[in-house]
Design a protein around this motif. Structure first.
Motif, PDB file in Angstrom:
ATOM      1  N   THR A 169      61.561  58.780  44.336  1.00 18.35           N
ATOM      2  CA  THR A 169      60.477  58.908  43.373  1.00 18.35           C
ATOM      3  C   THR A 169      61.007  59.071  41.955  1.00 18.35           C
ATOM      4  OG1 THR A 169      60.372  61.301  43.799  1.00 18.35           O
ATOM      5  CG2 THR A 169      58.889  59.894  45.059  1.00 18.35           C
ATOM      6  N   GLY A 170      62.214  59.644  41.820  1.00 21.48           N
ATOM      7  CA  GLY A 170      62.800  59.790  40.498  1.00 21.48           C
ATOM      8  C   GLY A 170      63.086  58.441  39.848  1.00 21.48           C
ATOM      9  N   VAL A 171      63.603  57.508  40.623  1.00 18.31           N
ATOM     10  CA  VAL A 171      63.879  56.160  40.104  1.00 18.31           C
ATOM     11  C   VAL A 171      62.582  55.486  39.663  1.00 18.31           C
ATOM     12  CG1 VAL A 171      64.706  53.857  40.713  1.00 18.31           C
ATOM     13  CG2 VAL A 171      65.986  55.871  41.459  1.00 18.31           C
ATOM     14  N   PHE A 172      61.555  55.562  40.510  1.00 13.59           N
ATOM     15  CA  PHE A 172      60.268  54.974  40.157  1.00 13.59           C
ATOM     16  C   PHE A 172      59.685  55.634  38.917  1.00 13.59           C
ATOM     17  CE2 PHE A 172      58.933  53.293  44.632  1.00 13.59           C
ATOM     18  CZ  PHE A 172      59.988  52.400  44.578  1.00 13.59           C
ATOM     19  N   MET A 289      45.526  44.332  26.315  1.00 16.30           N
ATOM     20  CA  MET A 289      45.953  44.797  24.992  1.00 16.30           C
ATOM     21  C   MET A 289      47.465  44.642  24.841  1.00 16.30           C
ATOM     22  SD  MET A 289      43.772  48.270  24.320  1.00 16.30           S
ATOM     23  CE  MET A 289      42.167  48.497  25.081  1.00 16.30           C
ATOM     24  N   VAL A 290      48.217  45.034  25.878  1.00 23.16           N
ATOM     25  CA  VAL A 290      49.672  44.941  25.812  1.00 23.16           C
ATOM     26  C   VAL A 290      50.108  43.490  25.644  1.00 23.16           C
ATOM     27  CG1 VAL A 290      51.801  45.259  27.143  1.00 23.16           C
ATOM     28  CG2 VAL A 290      50.063  47.052  27.133  1.00 23.16           C
ATOM     29  N   THR A 291      49.471  42.589  26.379  1.00 19.41           N
ATOM     30  CA  THR A 291      49.810  41.170  26.265  1.00 19.41           C
ATOM     31  C   THR A 291      49.498  40.648  24.867  1.00 19.41           C
ATOM     32  OG1 THR A 291      49.382  40.824  28.628  1.00 19.41           O
ATOM     33  CG2 THR A 291      49.358  38.880  27.211  1.00 19.41           C
ATOM     34  N   ALA A 292      48.353  41.082  24.307  1.00 18.20           N
ATOM     35  CA  ALA A 292      47.985  40.640  22.957  1.00 18.20           C
ATOM     36  C   ALA A 292      48.943  41.191  21.916  1.00 18.20           C
ATOM     37  CB  ALA A 292      46.557  41.087  22.648  1.00 18.20           C
ATOM     38  N   TRP A 293      49.450  42.385  22.123  1.00 25.12           N
ATOM     39  CA  TRP A 293      50.374  42.992  21.164  1.00 25.12           C
ATOM     40  C   TRP A 293      51.773  42.400  21.258  1.00 25.12           C
ATOM     41  CZ3 TRP A 293      48.707  48.512  22.975  1.00 25.12           C
ATOM     42  CH2 TRP A 293      47.487  48.848  22.354  1.00 25.12           C
ATOM     43  N   SER A 294      52.124  41.794  22.404  1.00 26.76           N
ATOM     44  CA  SER A 294      53.496  41.307  22.604  1.00 26.76           C
ATOM     45  C   SER A 294      53.476  39.883  23.138  1.00 26.76           C
ATOM     46  CB  SER A 294      54.238  42.242  23.575  1.00 26.76           C
ATOM     47  OG  SER A 294      53.510  42.371  24.792  1.00 26.76           O
ATOM     48  N   ASN A 295      53.709  39.723  24.416  1.00 24.91           N
ATOM     49  CA  ASN A 295      53.638  38.422  25.066  1.00 24.91           C
ATOM     50  C   ASN A 295      53.432  38.637  26.559  1.00 24.91           C
ATOM     51  OD1 ASN A 295      56.316  38.818  26.302  1.00 24.91           O
ATOM     52  ND2 ASN A 295      57.089  38.483  24.214  1.00 24.91           N
ATOM     53  N   SER A 296      53.292  37.555  27.288  1.00 29.04           N
ATOM     54  CA  SER A 296      52.982  37.670  28.709  1.00 29.04           C
ATOM     55  C   SER A 296      54.122  38.295  29.503  1.00 29.04           C
ATOM     56  CB  SER A 296      52.654  36.292  29.291  1.00 29.04           C
ATOM     57  OG  SER A 296      53.744  35.403  29.104  1.00 29.04           O
ATOM     58  N   ALA A 297      55.361  38.083  29.073  1.00 26.36           N
ATOM     59  CA  ALA A 297      56.503  38.646  29.804  1.00 26.36           C
ATOM     60  C   ALA A 297      56.485  40.171  29.746  1.00 26.36           C
ATOM     61  CB  ALA A 297      57.818  38.109  29.230  1.00 26.36           C
ATOM     62  N   VAL A 298      56.222  40.709  28.547  1.00 24.23           N
ATOM     63  CA  VAL A 298      56.138  42.161  28.415  1.00 24.23           C
ATOM     64  C   VAL A 298      54.960  42.695  29.202  1.00 24.23           C
ATOM     65  CG1 VAL A 298      55.805  44.066  26.790  1.00 24.23           C
ATOM     66  CG2 VAL A 298      57.268  42.144  26.164  1.00 24.23           C
ATOM     67  N   GLY A 299      53.835  41.984  29.141  1.00 23.39           N
ATOM     68  CA  GLY A 299      52.668  42.392  29.917  1.00 23.39           C
ATOM     69  C   GLY A 299      52.960  42.428  31.408  1.00 23.39           C
ATOM     70  N   THR A 300      53.709  41.420  31.905  1.00 25.34           N
ATOM     71  CA  THR A 300      54.078  41.385  33.320  1.00 25.34           C
ATOM     72  C   THR A 300      54.998  42.550  33.669  1.00 25.34           C
ATOM     73  OG1 THR A 300      53.872  38.979  33.398  1.00 25.34           O
ATOM     74  CG2 THR A 300      55.208  40.029  35.118  1.00 25.34           C
ATOM     75  N   PHE A 301      55.977  42.840  32.810  1.00 24.17           N
ATOM     76  CA  PHE A 301      56.890  43.954  33.045  1.00 24.17           C
ATOM     77  C   PHE A 301      56.124  45.268  33.149  1.00 24.17           C
ATOM     78  CE2 PHE A 301      59.207  47.501  31.060  1.00 24.17           C
ATOM     79  CZ  PHE A 301      60.232  47.660  31.983  1.00 24.17           C
ATOM     80  N   VAL A 302      55.228  45.503  32.214  1.00 21.63           N
ATOM     81  CA  VAL A 302      54.449  46.742  32.239  1.00 21.63           C
ATOM     82  C   VAL A 302      53.591  46.812  33.502  1.00 21.63           C
ATOM     83  CG1 VAL A 302      52.588  48.016  31.098  1.00 21.63           C
ATOM     84  CG2 VAL A 302      54.449  47.032  29.742  1.00 21.63           C
ATOM     85  N   SER A 303      52.976  45.699  33.859  1.00 18.65           N
ATOM     86  CA  SER A 303      52.132  45.682  35.060  1.00 18.65           C
ATOM     87  C   SER A 303      52.933  46.014  36.313  1.00 18.65           C
ATOM     88  CB  SER A 303      51.462  44.310  35.217  1.00 18.65           C
ATOM     89  OG  SER A 303      50.532  44.082  34.175  1.00 18.65           O
ATOM     90  N   LEU A 304      54.128  45.461  36.436  1.00 17.63           N
ATOM     91  CA  LEU A 304      54.959  45.736  37.607  1.00 17.63           C
ATOM     92  C   LEU A 304      55.402  47.203  37.628  1.00 17.63           C
ATOM     93  CD1 LEU A 304      57.139  42.505  37.843  1.00 17.63           C
ATOM     94  CD2 LEU A 304      55.123  43.128  39.195  1.00 17.63           C
ATOM     95  N   CYS A 305      55.700  47.748  36.458  1.00 16.69           N
ATOM     96  CA  CYS A 305      56.060  49.174  36.399  1.00 16.69           C
ATOM     97  C   CYS A 305      54.903  50.051  36.851  1.00 16.69           C
ATOM     98  CB  CYS A 305      56.475  49.560  34.969  1.00 16.69           C
ATOM     99  SG  CYS A 305      58.097  48.946  34.472  1.00 16.69           S
ATOM    100  N   VAL A 306      53.693  49.667  36.465  1.00 16.62           N
ATOM    101  CA  VAL A 306      52.520  50.427  36.898  1.00 16.62           C
ATOM    102  C   VAL A 306      52.338  50.318  38.408  1.00 16.62           C
ATOM    103  CG1 VAL A 306      50.011  50.623  36.707  1.00 16.62           C
ATOM    104  CG2 VAL A 306      51.381  50.195  34.668  1.00 16.62           C
ATOM    105  N   ALA A 307      52.550  49.120  38.959  1.00 15.03           N
ATOM    106  CA  ALA A 307      52.442  48.954  40.412  1.00 15.03           C
ATOM    107  C   ALA A 307      53.431  49.861  41.131  1.00 15.03           C
ATOM    108  CB  ALA A 307      52.684  47.488  40.786  1.00 15.03           C
ATOM    109  N   LEU A 308      54.657  49.948  40.613  1.00 11.65           N
ATOM    110  CA  LEU A 308      55.648  50.849  41.203  1.00 11.65           C
ATOM    111  C   LEU A 308      55.222  52.305  41.047  1.00 11.65           C
ATOM    112  CD1 LEU A 308      59.033  49.212  40.106  1.00 11.65           C
ATOM    113  CD2 LEU A 308      58.059  49.309  42.409  1.00 11.65           C
ATOM    114  N   ALA A 309      54.598  52.620  39.919  1.00 13.75           N
ATOM    115  CA  ALA A 309      54.126  53.985  39.700  1.00 13.75           C
ATOM    116  C   ALA A 309      53.074  54.369  40.728  1.00 13.75           C
ATOM    117  CB  ALA A 309      53.565  54.128  38.287  1.00 13.75           C
TER     118      ALA A 309
END
Length: 489
Positions: A169-172, A289-309
């Motif tokens: 859980t620490g890694v996640f 909002m994240v995708t609009a502020w950056s790009n789709s790659a960053v949006g995908t990264f954040v989404s995957l981190c949330v899924a892991l969370a």
């Protein structure tokens, strides 16, 4: 009522029994403050809370969301003080119910147990179903199927040794903190309004108009705000497995609350400032909002981190819930065959039957309509905190005033103020949520009246495992007194 208000009997360590007796079983002390904080923070699961729960607050509170969470966090400091003092006095896997039973009576403890079980059984599948939304960039899944898969994975992880789970859980947790940080940075960089907007109290209404957020709406939203950071109570559930709980429980509770508040509140402020307009903010689609502020790659990264969370939160919640069920069986809350099953420990020292008993139904609940359960959970958390505050008000009576424990500042003002505020928050909740929670509480009271109370000598015998360090300290003190006695004669 008399059962609740009469002075609590002293709770002692479980008496020595045969190995196959549930009340003789204790969990292994294997984690310190760092491991306990990692597990507890993972149960708060800041990123999944930010992306799954906070959008609902944006929808009803708009620019007042950050203010509501901030007020809720201040209230949680008082709650954390109560948990810290009670948790160091009564280090049991039973958590709230062990604390409240000891201080406020067995019926009050039973009702807290029911409220806590309601919260911890329902929240994991509700959050788990959000996994599908954040895996959407790479795979399309049905929310119910994805949620059930997360619950099964969390259940399997919950069967492992607690120390191993602390590192998993620490890694996640690191990944979800990175995701929250990315959102915060992007929101501040793309700020559309000034800090004054945080107090503007506005939300987008129908037909594009702007509606005012009233003080009563903020008070009503405090129930969810309390739920957002309520995972710090996990430290109390883990107190039976923390090394030196008399010291480390308070440290873990307070550290977790401080860290989780920062991780959640800072991105909420950034999102409020960075949303392009009030309609986008009220919509609460943080991923867009994240995708609009950056790009789709960053949006995908954040989404995957949330899924892991979310997966991370599922693992820790299953661990926490299984400890509650294990403790209730050891304290004989159920018919004897059920107690024997729930108290079984596996090869890794985890209560494996209790783990399955909370994980498998959680997977099934992912296929049930749970639209109203956030509201019910908010009411349950508020009611549970109210009873804990009452127990904290009573915790320095009689022999308990001499118990070695962490002591909160400003007692009894802190629990008294907390009782008044929480009672008022309850009165401002929707009637349907109050009726659902009240009905479940009434059924639990009936079980108490018809089954537990008539068997008070053999059922619901709340015990606290003996703290070996405290025992050694007591023995050393007595030995020193015996040595000094002849000199004073």
């Amino acid at each position: 009522m008399t059962d609740t208000l009469r002075p609590a009997q002293a709770v002692t360590a479980a008496p020595p029994e045969q190995p196959d007796h549930p009340e003789s079983r204790t969990l292994k002390r294997s984690i310190g403050v760092v491991g306990g904080t990692l597990l507890t923070l993972s149960c708060v699961t800041p990123a999944s809370t930010l992306f799954v729960v906070v959008p609902d607050l944006f929808g009803s509170l708009g620019t007042a969301t950050a203010l509501t969470i901030a007020i809720g966090s201040l209230l949680c400091i008082a709650v954390a003080f109560c948990y810290s003092e009670l948790g160091t006095m009564i280090p049991s896997a039973g958590g709230e119910y062990a604390m409240v039973s000891t201080m406020a009576g067995r019926l009050a403890g039973w009702l807290v147990f029911v409220l806590s079980l309601l919260v911890v059984m329902i929240v994991p599948p509700v959050i788990a179903m959000g996994t599908a939304d954040y895996l959407e960039p790479i795979v399309h899944l049905d929310p119910s199927v994805a949620g059930a898969g997360v619950m099964v994975l969390a259940t399997l992880a919950g069967l492992l040794d607690l120390r191993a789970n602390a590192w998993i859980t620490g890694v996640f947790l690191v990944l979800e903190v990175i995701a929250a940080a990315v959102v915060a940075v992007l929101g501040f960089v793309h700020g559309e309004r000034g800090l004054g907007s945080l107090a503007s109290m506005e939300v987008a209404g129908a037909d594009g108009r702007t509606d005012a957020v009233t003080a009563m709406l903020v008070v009503s939203g405090l129930a969810i705000a309390l739920f957002i950071t309520q995972g710090f109570s996990t430290a109390v559930y883990l107190s039976e497995e923390l090394e030196n709980p008399r010291r480390n429980v308070a440290r873990t509770v307070l550290a977790t609350l401080a860290i989780s508040t920062v991780i959640i509140l800072v991105p909420v402020v950034a999102i409020t400032l960075g949303a392009s307009d009030l309609t986008e903010l009220t919509g609460g689609d943080i991923g867009s909002m994240v995708t609009a502020w950056s790009n789709s790659a960053v949006g995908t990264f954040v989404s995957l981190c949330v899924a892991l969370a979310i997966i991370n939160a599922g693992i820790v919640m299953v661990i926490q819930n299984s400890r509650v069920l294990f403790a209730s069986a050891r304290d004989k809350a159920w018919p004897e065959p059920v107690n024997g099953l729930f108290a079984k420990l596996g090869r890794f020292g985890s209560p494996w039957v209790s783990t399955l008993a909370v994980g498998v139904p959680g997977a099934v609940l992912c296929f049930v309509n749970l639209d109203t359960l956030y509201g019910v959970t908010g009411v349950s958390v508020t009611g549970m905190y109210l009873l804990v505050a009452i127990a904290a008000l009573l915790c320095r009576r009689g022999d308990h005033r001499h118990t070695q424990a962490w002591r909160m500042p400003l007692w009894p003002a802190v629990p008294v103020l907390l009782i008044v505020v929480l009672a008022y928050i309850l009165t401002q909740q929707e009637t349907s949520y109050l009726l659902w929670t009240g009905g479940i509480t009434a059924f639990a009271t009936l079980y108490w009246a018809l089954y537990l109370r008539p068997r008070r000598d053999t059922r619901w015998l709340v015990t606290v495992p003996e703290d070996t360090q405290d025992t050694q300290d007591t023995q050393d003190t007595r030995a020193a007194q015996d040595t000094e006695e002849p000199a004073g004669a």
